[in-house]
Design an enzyme around this catalytic site. Structure first.
Site, mmCIF file in Angstrom:
data_model
loop_
_atom_site.group_PDB
_atom_site.id
_atom_site.type_symbol
_atom_site.label_atom_id
_atom_site.label_comp_id
_atom_site.label_asym_id
_atom_site.label_seq_id
_atom_site.Cartn_x
_atom_site.Cartn_y
_atom_site.Cartn_z
ATOM 1 N N GLN A 122 -12.698 17.146 -27.948
ATOM 2 C CA GLN A 122 -14.113 17.125 -27.586
ATOM 3 C C GLN A 122 -14.941 16.610 -28.759
ATOM 4 O O GLN A 122 -14.864 17.160 -29.859
ATOM 5 C CB GLN A 122 -14.576 18.543 -27.214
ATOM 6 C CG GLN A 122 -16.033 18.595 -26.757
ATOM 7 C CD GLN A 122 -16.481 20.001 -26.410
ATOM 8 O OE1 GLN A 122 -15.860 20.976 -26.824
ATOM 9 N NE2 GLN A 122 -17.555 20.125 -25.660
ATOM 10 N N SER B 23 -20.415 18.122 -30.932
ATOM 11 C CA SER B 23 -21.211 18.605 -32.064
ATOM 12 C C SER B 23 -21.141 17.638 -33.243
ATOM 13 O O SER B 23 -20.146 16.934 -33.432
ATOM 14 C CB SER B 23 -20.687 19.962 -32.550
ATOM 15 O OG SER B 23 -20.869 20.931 -31.568
ATOM 16 N N GLU C 122 -17.682 24.897 -18.573
ATOM 17 C CA GLU C 122 -17.048 25.522 -19.724
ATOM 18 C C GLU C 122 -17.399 26.999 -19.782
ATOM 19 O O GLU C 122 -16.579 27.838 -20.079
ATOM 20 C CB GLU C 122 -17.484 24.828 -21.022
ATOM 21 C CG GLU C 122 -16.758 25.375 -22.254
ATOM 22 C CD GLU C 122 -17.356 24.906 -23.578
ATOM 23 O OE1 GLU C 122 -18.405 24.265 -23.565
ATOM 24 O OE2 GLU C 122 -16.747 25.208 -24.610
ATOM 25 N N GLU D 174 -27.425 32.607 -28.318
ATOM 26 C CA GLU D 174 -28.880 32.417 -28.345
ATOM 27 C C GLU D 174 -29.281 31.302 -27.380
ATOM 28 O O GLU D 174 -30.313 31.388 -26.709
ATOM 29 C CB GLU D 174 -29.339 32.103 -29.779
ATOM 30 C CG GLU D 174 -29.266 33.301 -30.726
ATOM 31 C CD GLU D 174 -27.839 33.790 -31.004
ATOM 32 O OE1 GLU D 174 -26.910 32.955 -31.032
ATOM 33 O OE2 GLU D 174 -27.649 35.007 -31.171
#
Lengths: 383, 386
Positions: free
Chosen positions: B126, B129, B245, B373
């Site tokens: 993946q 990020s 996911e 968060e």
């Protein structure tokens, strides 16, 4: 496993919601109703009777609707949503459920038909001073002389104890736990009613050689019947709490969107919106457990080998946590207005606190579950 | 509402249990049971066995190996697999890129990639990020510039889990730096990891393990046919992917199994005679029950290309409970929990040696897949309208 409700159950839910939101169109209406005696809406109670709700779980032969725990849970949730004070769980689910389980045919007809019609309000007296949630009676004892029985001792608190026309009383017998019926006008019966913090009613009920009629077979220990009725009521109360928590969250979310401070609405502050998100998560987890416990109870009434006691404790533990969490945060996120009697949200916290301490608090149910924690490898909800 | 499984579902679960416990090699299942690290070969072997039996990608569209199971059957599949200590199929393949290609890819891409993705003949990594794009993923800066039939990719990805095994990497790249919103200039690009200019560098984690990597792109030339869907629509596909996911991320079955193992150790040590310990386990079991029931109750899967926001609850609470169980294991191990570097001659049992590294490693679960968060932001915004 299937969490969906069928069309008949949806119709029931809609009908009860229609009736009860009309009766309690604002928190001010509810305040007025609980201020006056008897502490609930007698007109609303009659309408619930006409709709068949007061006979919902009872046999059709007795004037009931022959419905199961799922229907009961839907009604309890609707009542919880608006904090309706009517003693549905106390009278129909708990007292009525115990009568249905313990009584012979004649007694069942004599007691449940008038309950279903709204003409009688049977109430269970089982709490005793200093005994917390231990259902084994000690303070009230039963004595017999021939076929005649008398009770002595004190039960307190008895929710709606001064409003009841017939009390079901747990008392110590030689066999263990016995269940007795005491009429409101019996000799030696004294009742001191008062208002509870959530606006409802309870009473101190004392017996002094008070004549009593056995409910079912008191020559045997009736503790299992009592325990099952209490567990079924715990599960219904869990749904009442879910309804109340849902409104507490909705009210809080509405307030965050409209109340302005520092020139902006409160939902501009992440410190507040994150807490609302956690309230939502707690509510949904509790809702799932309550619904599952109802399915367990439903399966048990159909003869499946499932553990209703554990399911009741699991739901109660989840409700204890979520109820405290949502109740406390709902007030805090409102600020000062949350602790006023005039505003609705604090009353939800009050009722959630009462429900938890009627069904056994988190510590009590955690201990019940902890005692059995070595009996299984993993918890399998499907059984 | 109904508690019991239908006879068909009972049979379904029993058949899966039989398959998982007899067809997946015991050595692989023992590795999972003991929480040791699986080798690439073990993961590939296990997934091939599942795929050959049609059990690797049941949630995919039927024409690509999916099963049209009910949500309950999918739950039973997950549950039985986890309880039998069978490694879950590689999530990057089966829960992330596979469903995206199946939903948004071209027919050529589907035929080229989906069978090999299901069988793990292609190991996907993946590439989302970046060092400066974590929770704020849309601020990513890796660029892909169109040059004839190719894109030229430059930039850096990070936290690429098991990237050292990767054959291909699915990436989010910026194709329109001028777009009015940063979400609008992103594309979803598939890149062969053997392409010149692509390098993988390991990142060592707190537990000493090599689980994640940095991936560098220096003038990496990617055929334009490897673009999934439309150019500059990558953010839509990424949201779809992240919704999927989060569903798997609840990990109820694995957490139940891990809790059962810790409980066994606690019983052996006499810890459950302490009501506080027994209560702590009862609490965890109850929270797990509530999570499992919620997973069953809410439609936690992406529908119509949009993630169900309720899947955020599963991710949030799922990670909290995964962490709580690893924390309990450290506490049950007691002083033995410091002996992570001891060998097999140690008096400290293997589970206690692994307890703290696992606990430290599992802090990741509330960070990856959208930190908790981020999940709270989704719940507050999308569900509560705050």
């Amino acid at each position: 496993m299937d969490f969906s409700i069928d069309s008949e159950q949806e119709a029931l839910q809609g009908a009860v919601r229609g009736l009860i939101t009309k009766a309690y169109d604002s928190s001010e209406t509810r305040r007025e109703v609980v201020k006056a005696e008897p502490g609930y809406g007698e007109g609303t109670w009659r309408k619930l009777a006409e709709m068949g709700i007061l006979g919902l779980p009872f046999d059709e032969k007795l004037g009931g609707m022959g419905a199961g725990p799922v229907e009961v849970s839907l009604v309890a949730e609707e009542l919880g949503r608006v904090l309706a004070p009517e003693p549905f769980v106390e009278s129909v689910v708990l007292a009525g459920g115990l009568i249905a389980a313990a009584a012979d045919e004649a007694q069942a007809a004599e007691l449940l038909t008038p309950l279903a019609e709204g003409a009688s309000l049977p109430i269970l007296a089982w709490f005793e001073a200093g005994r917390r949630w231990d259902a084994t009676p000690a303070a009230v004892t039963a004595a017999s002389s021939g076929d005649a029985w008398t009770l002595s001792g004190v039960k307190e608190p008895v929710p709606w104890g001064a409003s009841a026309d017939v009390l079901i009383v747990s008392a110590a017998t030689e066999a263990g736990t016995g269940l007795f019926l005491v009429s409101a006008d019996a000799d030696g019966l004294e009742r001191g009613g008062y208002t509870t913090h959530d606006g409802l009613r309870a009473a101190r009920v004392s017996f002094d050689g008070t004549p009593a009629t056995p409910l079912g077979d008191v020559s045997a220990d009736q503790s299992a019947l009592l325990g099952r009725a209490l567990d079924a009521a715990r599960i219904a109360y869990a749904h009442e709490a879910v309804g109340a928590m849902e409104t507490a969250l909705q009210t809080t979310v509405g307030y965050l969107k409209t109340r302005k401070q520092f020139g902006v609405t409160l939902n501009s502050f992440q410190a507040l919106t994150f807490r609302a998100a956690d309230m939502y998560t707690a509510l949904e987890l509790a809702r799932s457990t309550a619904a599952w416990a109802t399915m367990v109870l439903d399966a048990a009434t159909e003869g499946a080998e499932v553990d209703v006691t554990a399911a009741a404790s699991q739901a109660a533990l989840q409700i204890s946590r979520a109820g405290r969490h949502l109740g406390q945060e709902a007030i805090q996120l409102h600020g000062g207005i949350g602790v006023t009697a005039e505003y609705s949200v604090g009353h939800y916290t009050s009722r959630l606190t009462a429900i938890e301490h009627l069904i056994g608090d988190g510590a009590y149910h955690r201990a019940r579950l902890a005692a059995a924690v070595s009996d299984h490898e993993v918890l399998d909800p499907i059984g | 509402m109904r508690l019991q499984l239908s006879p068909e579902d009972e049979k379904f679960a029993a058949e899966l249990r039989e398959f998982f416990t007899t067809q997946i090699p015991e050595e692989i299942r023992e590795t999972v049971r003991a929480r040791r690290e699986l080798s690439k070969e073990q993961m590939v072997e296990s997934q091939r066995i599942l795929n050959d039996a049609g059990l690797a990608v049941p949630h995919w569209p039927a024409e690509w190996g999916g099963k049209d199971w009910t949500q309950l059957q999918r739950h039973l599949w997950h549950e039985e697999m986890a309880l039998a200590c069978v490694p879950a199929p590689l999530t990057f393949n089966t829960n992330m890129v596979g469903p995206v290609i199946a939903a948004f890819g071209s027919q050529e891409q589907k035929e080229r990639f989906l069978p090999a993705t299901a069988s793990l003949d292609i190991w996907w990594s993946q590439g989302f990020s970046e060092p400066d794009a974590g929770s704020d993923l849309a601020s990513l800066r890796t660029v892909a510039v169109r040059d004839g039939d190719e894109y030229v990719v430059n930039g850096q990805k990070t936290w690429t889990t098991l990237g050292q095994y990767g054959d291909w990497i699915f990436t989010l790249v910026r194709t329109d730096p001028e777009a009015p919103k940063k979400q609008q200039g992103i594309s979803f690009l598939l890149i062969d990891m053997t392409t010149p200019g692509l390098t993988v560098r390991p990142i060592e984690l707190l537990d000493g393990g090599h689980e994640v990597n940095e991936v560098f792109f220096e003038n990496v030339r990617v055929p334009a046919e490897n673009l999934v869907g439309e150019e500059n629509k990558g953010w839509t596909y990424a949201k779809f992917l992240l919704g999927n996911e989060r569903t798997g991320i609840a990990s109820v079955g694995a957490t139940k199994r891990n809790l059962a193992t810790v409980k066994e150790h606690a019983i052996a040590l006499g810890l459950l005679e302490d009501p506080a310990y027994a209560g702590r386990i009862a609490d965890l079991e109850n929270e797990l029950l509530a999570l499992e029931l919620t997973a069953l109750r809410v439609a936690g899967n992406s529908a119509d290309g949009k993630p169900d926001p309720a899947s955020s609850i599963l991710k949030l609470q799922g990670s909290v409970l995964q962490q709580a169980v690893t924390e309990l294991a450290v506490d049950v191990a007691g002083p033995a929990s410091i002996s992570s570097g001891a060998g097999d001659d140690s008096t400290v049992p293997e589970w206690a040696r692994l307890a703290t590294p696992t606990y430290l490693n599992y802090r990741k679960t509330s960070i990856y897949g959208g930190s908790n968060e981020v999940q709270r932001t989704i719940i507050a915004g999308t569900i509560l309208g705050l």
